[in-house]
Scaffold this active site. Structure first.
Site, PDB file in Angstrom:
ATOM      1  CB  SER A  40      -0.901   0.020   1.237  1.00  0.00           C
ATOM      2  OG  SER A  40      -1.830  -1.016   1.169  1.00  0.00           O
ATOM      3  N   GLY A 112      -5.844  -3.608  -7.904  1.00  0.00           N
ATOM      4  CA  GLY A 112      -7.011  -2.784  -7.598  1.00  0.00           C
ATOM      5  C   GLY A 112      -6.605  -1.419  -7.067  1.00  0.00           C
ATOM      6  CD  GLN A 188      -8.158  -1.046  -3.323  1.00  0.00           C
ATOM      7  OE1 GLN A 188      -9.159  -1.297  -3.988  1.00  0.00           O
ATOM      8  NE2 GLN A 188      -7.106  -1.858  -3.287  1.00  0.00           N
ATOM      9  CG  ASP A 336      -5.295  -7.153   1.976  1.00  0.00           C
ATOM     10  OD1 ASP A 336      -6.407  -7.316   1.438  1.00  0.00           O
ATOM     11  OD2 ASP A 336      -4.597  -6.142   1.769  1.00  0.00           O
TER      12      ASP A 336
HETATM   13  C1  S3P Z   1      -5.510  -1.405  -0.104  1.00  0.00           C
HETATM   14  C2  S3P Z   1      -6.711  -1.441   0.533  1.00  0.00           C
HETATM   15  C3  S3P Z   1      -7.479  -2.670   0.784  1.00  0.00           C
HETATM   16  C4  S3P Z   1      -6.629  -3.916   0.598  1.00  0.00           C
HETATM   17  C5  S3P Z   1      -5.767  -3.842  -0.628  1.00  0.00           C
HETATM   18  C6  S3P Z   1      -4.850  -2.633  -0.568  1.00  0.00           C
HETATM   19  C7  S3P Z   1      -4.856  -0.088  -0.314  1.00  0.00           C
HETATM   20  O1  S3P Z   1      -8.562  -2.711  -0.105  1.00  0.00           O
HETATM   21  O2  S3P Z   1      -7.444  -5.061   0.535  1.00  0.00           O
HETATM   22  O3  S3P Z   1      -4.967  -5.019  -0.721  1.00  0.00           O
HETATM   23  O4  S3P Z   1      -3.644  -0.072  -0.589  1.00  0.00           O
HETATM   24  O5  S3P Z   1      -5.534   0.920  -0.189  1.00  0.00           O
HETATM   25  P1  S3P Z   1      -9.926  -1.927   0.225  1.00  0.00           P
HETATM   26  O6  S3P Z   1      -9.557  -0.594   0.639  1.00  0.00           O
HETATM   27  O7  S3P Z   1     -10.739  -1.929  -1.018  1.00  0.00           O
HETATM   28  O8  S3P Z   1     -10.577  -2.736   1.307  1.00  0.00           O
END
Ligand code: S3P
Length: 450
Positions: A40, A112, A188, A336
């Site tokens: 992240s 994502g 996210q 995660d």
């Molecule tokens: C992340 C947020 C999480 C996590 C992903 C990384 C990020 O997802 O599952 O692996 O770096 O902001 P969500 O915010 O959609 O839950």
């Protein structure tokens, strides 16, 4: 000696089968491990560095495929990024609002975070047109969670299913600020809107139902953004536009990668591992709380703060685990880690219940369905719930043929389960681990002791 426990077979230069066969006398895990940089934080350091003014130095960047996707997207929009390595990466930023229109489709790969965070920036660049896509997994993942709030801000975004599935086309606009009440606790979603707010005149606020990871808030502040945080209501307000200024970012080790060793050290008999330099930001340490509830012997050593993020070394020793219930506000702080927690639960007495985690169904794979199926193939007792799992511990695992479904966290979770199974486990499509942990298998080889 450990080479006989693990064998890797690569097919057509890509797909990997990982074979794990513990000796009949069993094995233990011993040693010190340095885990790769936080995924992240690595994404955010590259993105903020790219849009800031001046140079950003990144120490400890994760060299996984996901951050590489982020780097190549921002290079295609004009940022200069030196060759990626975990020592020192230099990003020469192009300044706020200056992302160039790329001449080709931006490809976020499996990531994502790349796609959702980047959408906030693209949507708020007036007069420029962008197209974004990803791999077959990412093209099935819901983008409406960011597209909808961006459209409320005036964004123009098109894609399949009413703009909810990539590939997406974005015509950048001058956006208007909103107060968005997110129905899900998602870093996210929060980060996407804050990044859109960065270029938007006025105050943009995101309120989430529970606190998700706060790396964006920490880093945006460090780069000079005007941010107000109300911890009571889980709200963050950004006042835009603000020019960001390049910084030095020191990326701590990823607790989501450390989690595999924490569970491995706890469930493999006679083991002791020290995992060095782990980021222990409280919005990420749900895994430590859950494992503590289960009775795992884990200690934090040498706690310190590095460049605005708390860091510690973690020592884990073999433990007798008991079941627990994992639900509610802790879920976003260990989302995660649920695949590897489901492996820990197989070795706990009693029935562990994981609830409020429907989000797992829209990760890199449907992690509820895939973990339940694969662990059950090995002899575990896992029942799927719509928003989680029920796992009754105490049944021995037997090695068999399992599949990662190209999901990095599933591949590594199954590898840890295989260490305590009798006989040989074959993990299909194990190469997925390199999305977040390219050195996972070599590290496993170094800690196995027979
Ligand atoms: C992340 C947020 C999480 C996590 C992903 C990384 C990020 O997802 O599952 O692996 O770096 O902001 P969500 O915010 O959609 O839950």
């Amino acid at each position: 000696m450990s080479h006989s426990v693990i064998t890797v077979e690569t097919q057509e230069n890509v797909s990997q089968k990982l074979f794990i066969q513990p000796p009949t006398s069993g094995l233990s895990l011993q040693g010190r491990i340095r885990i790769p940089g936080d995924k992240s934080i690595s994404h955010r350091a590259l993105m903020l560095g790219a849009i800031a003014q001046g140079q950003t130095q990144i120490k400890g960047l994760l060299l996984g495929e996901d951050p590489c996707s982020t780097a190549s997207c921002f290079q295609a929009m004009g940022a200069e990024i030196s060759e990626l390595n975990s020592e020192l990466v230099t990003v020469t930023g192009i300044g706020l609002g200056n992302l160039q229109e790329p001449t080709d489709v931006l490809n976020a790969g499996n990531s994502g975070t790349t796609m959702r965070l980047m959408l906030g920036l693209l949507a708020s660049h007036p007069g420029r047109f962008f197209t974004v896509t990803g791999d077959s997994s990412l093209r099935t993942r819901p983008m409406s969670r960011v597209v909808k709030p961006l459209q409320q801000m005036g964004a123009q975004i098109w894609g399949r299913k009413d703009g909810s599935l990539a590939p997406l086309a974005i015509s950048g606009q001058a956006l208007k600020p909103i107060h968005y009440h997110s129905p899900i606790a998602s870093a996210q979603v929060k980060s996407c809107i804050l990044l859109a707010g960065l270029l938007t005149e006025g105050q943009t606020t995101v309120t989430e139902p529970a606190l998700s990871r706060d790396h964006s808030e920490r880093m945006l502040k460090a780069f000079g953004a005007k941010l107000d945080i109300d911890p009571q209501t889980h709200s963050v307000t950004i006042t835009g536009p603000t020019q960001l200024v390049g910084q030095t970012v020191v990326v701590p080790g990823d607790i989501s990668s450390a989690a595999f060793w924490l569970v491995a050290g706890a469930i493999v008999p006679n083991s002791e591992l020290v995992i060095e330099n782990v980021g222990v930001n409280p919005t990420r340490t749900g895994i430590l709380e859950a494992l503590a509830m289960m009775g795992a012997d884990i200690q934090r050593l040498n706690e310190r703060e590095v460049a605005g993020e708390p860091v510690a070394d973690l020592r884990v020793r073999s433990s007798r685990l008991q079941s627990c219930t994992i639900a509610g506000e802790i879920i976003p702080r260990l989302i995660d880690e649920i695949p590897i927690l489901s492996v820990a639960s197989v070795f706990a007495t009693g029935t562990t219940v994981i609830k409020d985690a429907a989000e797992l169904r829209v990760k890199e794979s449907d992690r509820i369905a895939v973990m339940a199926q694969q662990l059950n193939k090995m002899g575990a007792k896992v029942t799927e719930l719509p928003d989680g799992m029920e796992i009754t511990g105490g049944t021995p695992l037997v090695g068999t043929d399992v599949d990662s479904y190209t999901d990095h966290r599933i591949a590594m979770s199954l590898a840890i389960a295989a260490l305590v199974a009798t006989g040989k486990t074959t993990i299909q499509r194990a190469e997925a681990a390199s999305i977040s942990y390219p050195n996972f298998v070599p590290t496993l080889e170094t800690v196995i002791s027979q």
